[in-house]
Design an enzyme around this catalytic site. Sequence first.
Site, PDB file in Angstrom:
ATOM      1  N   ARG A  15       5.867   9.826   9.458  1.00  0.00           N
ATOM      2  CA  ARG A  15       4.441  10.189   9.411  1.00  0.00           C
ATOM      3  C   ARG A  15       4.210  11.500   8.655  1.00  0.00           C
ATOM      4  O   ARG A  15       3.069  11.837   8.345  1.00  0.00           O
ATOM      5  CB  ARG A  15       3.878  10.294  10.824  1.00  0.00           C
ATOM      6  CG  ARG A  15       4.547  11.320  11.700  1.00  0.00           C
ATOM      7  CD  ARG A  15       3.983  11.294  13.120  1.00  0.00           C
ATOM      8  NE  ARG A  15       4.639  12.243  14.015  1.00  0.00           N
ATOM      9  CZ  ARG A  15       5.769  12.020  14.658  1.00  0.00           C
ATOM     10  NH1 ARG A  15       6.380  10.840  14.520  1.00  0.00           N
ATOM     11  NH2 ARG A  15       6.293  12.938  15.457  1.00  0.00           N
ATOM     12  N   TYR A  16       5.299  12.244   8.384  1.00  0.00           N
ATOM     13  CA  TYR A  16       5.152  13.543   7.719  1.00  0.00           C
ATOM     14  C   TYR A  16       5.544  13.520   6.242  1.00  0.00           C
ATOM     15  O   TYR A  16       5.283  14.477   5.524  1.00  0.00           O
ATOM     16  CB  TYR A  16       6.013  14.601   8.424  1.00  0.00           C
ATOM     17  CG  TYR A  16       5.599  14.859   9.845  1.00  0.00           C
ATOM     18  CD1 TYR A  16       4.296  15.263  10.161  1.00  0.00           C
ATOM     19  CD2 TYR A  16       6.507  14.708  10.886  1.00  0.00           C
ATOM     20  CE1 TYR A  16       3.925  15.490  11.465  1.00  0.00           C
ATOM     21  CE2 TYR A  16       6.139  14.935  12.194  1.00  0.00           C
ATOM     22  CZ  TYR A  16       4.839  15.332  12.490  1.00  0.00           C
ATOM     23  OH  TYR A  16       4.464  15.559  13.788  1.00  0.00           O
ATOM     24  N   ILE A  17       6.208  12.485   5.789  1.00  0.00           N
ATOM     25  CA  ILE A  17       6.677  12.450   4.398  1.00  0.00           C
ATOM     26  C   ILE A  17       5.965  11.341   3.635  1.00  0.00           C
ATOM     27  O   ILE A  17       5.468  10.377   4.228  1.00  0.00           O
ATOM     28  CB  ILE A  17       8.208  12.259   4.321  1.00  0.00           C
ATOM     29  CG1 ILE A  17       8.651  10.996   5.062  1.00  0.00           C
ATOM     30  CG2 ILE A  17       8.926  13.474   4.881  1.00  0.00           C
ATOM     31  CD1 ILE A  17      10.139  10.713   4.955  1.00  0.00           C
TER      32      ILE A  17
END
Length: 871
Positions: free
Chosen positions: A128-130
């Site tokens: 979800r962060y990359i």
Amino acid sequence: MENELNKQEDHNDESHIEHGGSQTLHVSGMYENWFLDYASYVILERAVPALEDGFKPVQRRIMHAMKELDDGRFNKVANIIGSTMQFHPHGDAAIGDAIVNLGQKDLLIDTQGNWGDVRTGDSAAAPRYIEARLSKLALDVVFNPKTTEWQLSYDGRKREPINLPVKFPLLLAQGVEGIAVGLATKIMPHNFVELIKGSIDILKGKEVSLYPDFPTGGQADFSNYNGGLKGGKIRVRARIEVHDNKTLLVKEIPYATTTTSLIDSIIKANDQGKIKIKKVIDNTAEHVEVEVQLGTGQSPDVAIAALYAFTDCEVSISPNACVIIDERPHFMSVNDILKVNTNNTINLLKRELEIQRAELLEKILFSSLEKIFIENRIYRKIEECETWEAVIQTIDKGLEPYKPDFYREITEEDIVRLTEIKIKRISKFDSFKADEVMKGLQDQLEEVEHHLANMIEYAISYFKDLLKKYGKGRERNTEIANFDTIQAAKVAANNAKLYVDRKEGFIGYALKKDESVEEVMECSDIDDIIVFRRDGKYMVTKIAEKLFVGKDIIHAEVYVKGDERKIYNCVYLDGKSGVSRVKRFQVLSFTRDREYDVTKGDKGSKVLYFSANPNGEAEIVGVSLSPNSKAKIKSFEYDFAELEIKGRTSQGNILTKYPVRRVTLVQEGVSTLPAVDLWFDESVGILNKDGNGKYLGKFKDEDKIIVIFDTGEYELTNFELTNRYDTRRIVVLEKFRPNKVITAVHYDTNNRAYYVKRFLIETTTMNKRFKFITDYPASRLLMATLQENPVVDISYKEGRKKSKTTEELKDYTDVMGWKALGKKLPYDTSVEAELTSEDDPVTEEQEKADAAKKKDDDVNDNVKTNQLGIF
């Protein structure tokens, strides 16, 4: 009865038998069937890549999902995982790991965010962060829906590609590992540029040899690579630098290791007493740097050897190239894989051209129909038609005279398309513009037809375009080396000089106040030293800081085992008979620390004259007899060239029976050994006599090697097999022939211009580099060659337009001095020069011509010398 037997066989096939209403299942049969199904699934659908596109199913589905999502912007990896799950019947974790693996290869996916680090072993951030998107390379070489074969996804709701139409040897570029049931695959990553050049060579009918290139760099020995097949082995080493006497720096690590695992292995080796270190510090940031602080009294070279021997600074990798072909696993060499991928690229390019040709033919056909329909006012004739069938028939009749000119029959569908032309388009129809459009289409068709007729040239051009667009910054990371040969030379070059106390009989690298054996000779504490004494004894021993080897040393040097060209010339007095003898011998084998005799070993024997000759030189010596001897001639000369080279145990020939007062050198000798055939192995940067690499020619004692570097420098060296050359910086390495002209293209910063210069070597100094381009900071060499007729493709810019021209440089400018600028090229910006002509072959005729010229030069020198009255 027959039906009953068939029923019974069916029951047996289903692995069960009925007994009074109950069933007995044969579990062994069930396991066999289930296991085979499972094994097939794991091999085909999970672990092993397909040869056609180089993807495992999960990777192929990831690429397909990303293409469906592609709008030029980055997408959250979590979103990509969700889209991929429409096609891949497995969990999100497996898909996420596969995406990270693809992203870390820096080839098909542009990444954003923390994607981890293969060097340190750090994992990527949560999906979800990359973010990720397809790279330009992926969009260029991986996708084409027109040439893709499709199948339904696992739930039948979507369609997915059977194989992606990859027009590049992607499998070898990325590498792959996978463990299936009963087999595994392990294909190493290879260099992007070398793969493209390899494909071009295959298209030109040349043989190729591929070696892996690892993103972590380091050094690798591919002596036993075996083409990537099972049974091969790769030895990979870290690149270790000596920072100072107490500190080593690991700058690059072996493939399949991390800085964490490397440090753990060093600490473990220290705990086991195999290496002595004080501390290990991981300074890795943008570049790898592991600092190893050595213990007291630890030699850096010994420490490096221990790191390679006992830690993960050297690892062994066993490749096993297994791929899926026609739903079956096959084992192939990487060279064969490249050939198949290259042929597959040709087929895909051909299919694309055929599709493009068909589309152009259709466009030309409809443009012609449209022109006929409008210019001949056929549309007016259909105004009176009362039925649709009549409209079709009227138009078809109007087209009848022109039908023989079309490449196919005109169908009802074509006629229907004509009826759909809007009145506005008919009213604005411009016949001239229509002809221009058709001419453009016809030109495109001719170009496509030309490409189809010359597929090899078209494919070569395609690969060259890929190299130009995406090759920059993808140079080789891993140095190809031969550890058995190179590492010892490297260690010897990085240590102290060898010193000797001749009178007292001590040698070592700690005798700083004593006599140096040779100013250029260096050694390490793992080298062997050969020592000759006046009493005729000699021995081979391991070097140490200070070692007693016997008084009255006459010669000592680093011993190179198996050097067949090293010849020792000697005059000695036999203590028993009083006779002086001469001998020439080699020392090819030995037992360390055992004393051998140059003489016959009798008491009172001693060496009167001794010389060590790296290329079998045979000098002339002057012999002076004792004034009290009964000999009539008390002084004479002896030529060692008259003496045969024999084994070390031979007693030699009699020089004289009379007492000798002294033996002195009269004239330096030349080699008496036959010319040696030499090759240059570019993969490891060494000369050899084994036929490995590029053939350089026959070498005699006086011959030299010329090396041209990418820095715009040249250097003359000898041809000793211990020489090592940095192939990363070498442009040309050949046998030096004084009459051969160097042709170079270079850029001069001061004049901001490009020049072609042709010059001969005028210097004779050995082992010194001479710069033949200007010394300004940004001046650079574009191309250099020793070819007699060099042909060069020159690319340049005219405004925004890129152009290319071919120049034959032999007649472009005259031969000038080596410091001259040369003749200016008429191009100012973005000039690139690529040598396209083949190297001149080294032939027997060339060798004879060189020998004849050398003989003429020697005669001329003698004539000049005699004219000067020297003799």
